[in-house]
Design a protein around this motif. Structure first.
Motif, short mmCIF file in Angstrom:
data_model
loop_
_atom_site.label_atom_id
_atom_site.label_comp_id
_atom_site.label_asym_id
_atom_site.label_seq_id
_atom_site.Cartn_x
_atom_site.Cartn_y
_atom_site.Cartn_z
N ASN A 27 87.96 42.48 43.71
CA ASN A 27 86.72 42.29 42.96
C ASN A 27 87.05 42.08 41.49
O ASN A 27 87.70 42.91 40.86
N ASN A 44 86.76 38.12 44.76
CA ASN A 44 85.30 38.11 44.65
C ASN A 44 84.93 38.15 43.17
O ASN A 44 85.26 39.13 42.48
N THR A 76 82.41 39.08 40.84
CA THR A 76 81.23 39.93 41.02
C THR A 76 80.36 40.03 39.78
O THR A 76 79.13 40.11 39.89
N LYS A 77 80.97 40.05 38.60
CA LYS A 77 80.21 40.25 37.37
C LYS A 77 80.75 39.39 36.24
O LYS A 77 81.93 39.04 36.22
N VAL A 124 76.54 36.10 40.97
CA VAL A 124 77.16 37.10 40.09
C VAL A 124 76.09 37.93 39.39
O VAL A 124 74.95 37.48 39.19
N ASP A 155 81.55 50.16 36.80
CA ASP A 155 81.62 49.71 38.18
C ASP A 155 82.90 50.21 38.83
O ASP A 155 84.00 49.71 38.56
#
Length: 350
Positions: free
Chosen positions: A4, A29, A31-32, A48, A60
């Motif tokens: 991630n 991935n 993710t943000k 995202v 996170d």
């Protein structure tokens, strides 16, 4: 195992050099993305989550990798925060604005047992990989002269942080970081260097030209860049006791990514394969060779392939924090050489 990942800032670097690879790579991935005020990243990556600060991001617990593409003056502090939060870190070049900051981050990553790497994507330029093959196999005999150029034509100073009078700004920290890293990768550290660093454009706030000579026992490596070169010369020129190599044109990957191509697209692969070939004239393995030489295939995806393996296997990445530290240390020696108008003999690096 999926990793991630998050990107800190979505400017040119985040948009062009990192998001496309984290999006297409099967082992990551995305993710943000940290965007303080805008929401640009979701226009292309609607899945995202946008967060407004690195502090919010680091809450996170599922996040593995933080990719820092924010302005150079923030690299040290953001990387330090991410490492202390137990995250692996990739930093856009330049690593930091001082060698002391670079050294501290390397020690912190070792203490935390986390991967710390700097995004030196141009180690995977096709022409550089070709040069590396030529040098490794002594296709030109004993190398006596090496030139690496990265010029552009931007006679007006852009209104962006890279061209403001801030620590870590200017062409030496920007394009120079690439050329220095490539040269160290080829030859290691020189025994001395001579540098001229200056501003050629009227009202420029930062350096926009450099001419660096890295002195090795057997040859000199010349690194040059200017923002006022309308007619571009060769990207690489190598001369050896058996022959010469010359290559024009910049690797096309940046232009492709900036135009919106993803690195797994057929058009991306085709453009890389059709990049202008270099010219070689030499005697090698008893044969006289003269003509074009095909580029070794390079793809920036290889950088993130390596980061995945480094995280998965807990091993050092190809681009290490120590190598990136040496690049920043050399930049400081180059600045000293230019300011004092003398050759600097290198010693004392640790």
């Amino acid at each position: 195992m999926m990793i991630n990942a998050a990107i800190v800032a979505y400017g040119l670097s985040g948009r062009v050099f990192h998001a496309p690879f984290l999006h297409t790579h099967p082992k990551f991935n995305l993710t943000k993305v940290v965007e303080r005020n805008k929401e640009e990243s979701v226009k292309r990556y609607p899945y995202v989550d946008i967060v407004r600060s690195i502090d919010e991001l680091l809450t996170d617990e599922m996040l593995d990798l933080v990719v820092i593409t924010s302005p150079n003056t923030t690299h040290y502090e953001f990387a330090k925060q991410a490492l202390e939060a137990g995250k692996h870190v990739v930093i856009e070049k330049p690593f930091t604005v001082t060698s002391q900051e670079a050294k501290e981050l390397g020690r912190l990553a070792d203490k935390k047992g986390k991967i710390l790497s700097v995004y030196q994507n141009r180690r995977w330029d096709g022409d550089f990989l070709t040069v590396k093959h030529i040098v490794k196999n002594k296709m030109l005999g004993d190398l006596v002269d090496f030139e690496s150029h990265f010029d552009r034509f931007q006679p007006l100073q852009a209104d962006q942080w890279r061209e403001k009078n801030l620590p870590g700004s200017g062409v030496l920290y920007d394009l120079g970081a690439h050329l220095i890293d490539q040269t160290i990768d080829l030859f290691g550290l020189p025994h001395s260097l001579t540098a001229e660093i200056k501003s050629q454009r009227e009202k420029a706030e930062v350096d926009d030209f450099f001419d660096i000579r890295l002195h090795y026992r057997t040859h000199t490596a010349t690194l040059k860049s200017s923002m006022i070169v309308k007619t571009l010369g060769p990207r690489f020129v190598l001369h050896g006791t058996k022959g010469s190599y010359k290559k024009y044109g910049i690797d096309p990957q940046e232009e492709l990514l900036d135009s919106g191509e993803f690195p797994d697209s057929p058009a991306y692969k085709k453009a890389i394969e059709s990049d202008q070939w270099g010219q070689i004239e030499t005697e090698w393995n008893g044969m006289a060779i003269k003509g074009k030489i095909q580029n070794v295939y390079g793809n920036y995806t290889s950088y993130y392939d390596d980061i995945y393996q480094a995280i998965k296997e807990n091993k050092k990445p190809i681009v290490t924090a120590d190598q990136a530290y040496k690049t920043i240390w050399l930049i400081e020696q180059m600045q000293k050489s230019s300011e004092e108008k003398r050759t600097i003999f290198l010693e004392g690096i640790d």
